[in-house]
Design a protein around this motif. Sequence first.
Motif, mmCIF file in Angstrom:
data_model
loop_
_atom_site.group_PDB
_atom_site.id
_atom_site.type_symbol
_atom_site.label_atom_id
_atom_site.label_comp_id
_atom_site.label_asym_id
_atom_site.label_seq_id
_atom_site.Cartn_x
_atom_site.Cartn_y
_atom_site.Cartn_z
ATOM 1 N N GLY A 1 0.786 -1.226 0.000
ATOM 2 C CA GLY A 1 0.000 0.000 0.000
ATOM 3 C C GLY A 1 0.812 1.267 0.000
ATOM 4 N N PHE A 2 2.143 1.163 -0.204
ATOM 5 C CA PHE A 2 3.020 2.340 -0.210
ATOM 6 C C PHE A 2 3.607 2.497 -1.608
ATOM 7 N N SER A 3 2.833 2.971 -2.536
ATOM 8 C CA SER A 3 3.248 3.001 -3.933
ATOM 9 C C SER A 3 4.463 3.902 -4.141
ATOM 10 N N HIS A 4 5.455 3.389 -4.869
ATOM 11 C CA HIS A 4 6.640 4.182 -5.185
ATOM 12 C C HIS A 4 6.333 5.288 -6.196
ATOM 13 N N LEU A 5 5.127 5.286 -6.757
ATOM 14 C CA LEU A 5 4.730 6.313 -7.720
ATOM 15 C C LEU A 5 4.058 7.507 -7.043
ATOM 16 N N GLU A 6 3.832 7.415 -5.737
ATOM 17 C CA GLU A 6 3.187 8.490 -4.989
ATOM 18 C C GLU A 6 4.227 9.152 -4.084
ATOM 19 N N TYR A 7 4.683 10.336 -4.481
ATOM 20 C CA TYR A 7 5.724 11.014 -3.709
ATOM 21 C C TYR A 7 5.637 12.520 -3.926
ATOM 22 N N ASP A 8 6.285 13.246 -3.026
ATOM 23 C CA ASP A 8 6.316 14.696 -3.058
ATOM 24 C C ASP A 8 7.283 15.141 -4.157
ATOM 25 N N THR A 9 6.749 15.583 -5.288
ATOM 26 C CA THR A 9 7.595 15.914 -6.431
ATOM 27 C C THR A 9 8.420 17.175 -6.207
ATOM 28 N N SER A 10 8.070 17.970 -5.197
ATOM 29 C CA SER A 10 8.875 19.161 -4.923
ATOM 30 C C SER A 10 10.194 18.815 -4.244
ATOM 31 N N VAL B 1 12.720 10.362 -7.611
ATOM 32 C CA VAL B 1 12.440 8.937 -7.799
ATOM 33 C C VAL B 1 12.428 8.262 -6.435
ATOM 34 N N VAL B 2 11.530 7.296 -6.237
ATOM 35 C CA VAL B 2 11.500 6.468 -5.032
ATOM 36 C C VAL B 2 11.869 5.036 -5.408
ATOM 37 N N GLU C 1 1.863 10.104 1.132
ATOM 38 C CA GLU C 1 2.822 9.822 0.060
ATOM 39 C C GLU C 1 4.219 9.690 0.677
ATOM 40 N N TRP C 2 5.178 9.331 -0.168
ATOM 41 C CA TRP C 2 6.569 9.338 0.252
ATOM 42 C C TRP C 2 7.038 10.786 0.328
#
Length: 311
Positions: free
Chosen positions: A155-164, A168-169, A214-215
């Motif tokens: 449930g911790f998708s590497h595609l969901e992250y703070d782009t600022s 890449v995760v 998100e990450w």
Amino acid sequence: FPSHDTFWGGTASGNVILSSVDPQLITGTHPTTFNILSLDSAGVKTQTLNAVVTKKLNLRNSQLNTDLYKMSVTNAVASSVDWITGFVSTSTNATNSIYGRLERLTNNSGANYVFPMGQDVNGTIHRRYASLSPNSSDSTVYDVSFFYEQPINYGFSHLEYDTSAICVVGKDYFFNITRESGIANSDITLTYDPSEDPIYTGIVNWRTFPAPTEWKNPGGPFPNTTVTSLAGDQPGVTKIGNYDWNSVHKRYGLGWVRPATPQITGANILCGSFDTLYTVLNPTPNTTFAWNVTPGVGIFQGDSAHYRDWE
């Protein structure tokens, strides 16, 4: 090693050695307390209940599989966990609510408490270490679990992250790190293997706050991270340090964290017959930056001023 009652382990130097080439169990109906627990040979040692080591855990070249249970090392000396190529592997239940883990007591400010984690995936060993360095001498207990599985499966998708803050995760593995008791914050070091992984530049952390979930970069938008070699530890493994760990946010991974833009310093006036040196402050390795120079005045030899547009 079956334990059905309290096991005192003999004298303070009492050492239990599990040395079979076949799989061995730390099992029974009562959690076992060892003074010294030493593992040897290729046979995997698996827990079917919690266990405690009061003096030293010697992994040597073996795998300790905690499964869904806890191996607690209550000796706060940083060297109380020892290994050569051995490692601790962990598992989780179907709902991801129970984790196997290696637990360590810390009380030495600035010391590096290493958690040599890893996982055997179809016969291939993936070793990744976590190291915690507490910022105070308060007695504090930390747990670490490691999963060489894609975090998106949990449930911790590497595609969901703070782009600022993140480019890449990493998608292949993650750590679960918990401060079980105590008040000390800690620096975290997580490792990756450049023979298997891409180059990572920072630690990322799965957070629900602030929204969205998100990450995120636990060190802020532009953290001060360091990338150095773990000489004499695990050859070919690189470490990344990140300051001031917040125990509330437990899931950590690695990523390419967006670096701060370095500053250029140098003369504002250029003279045609002189070399002018410009210095880039705090450059980030393996990173390319581009600058647009503001149009201005270039002063050359002679009495005339020439306006130039920089590109």
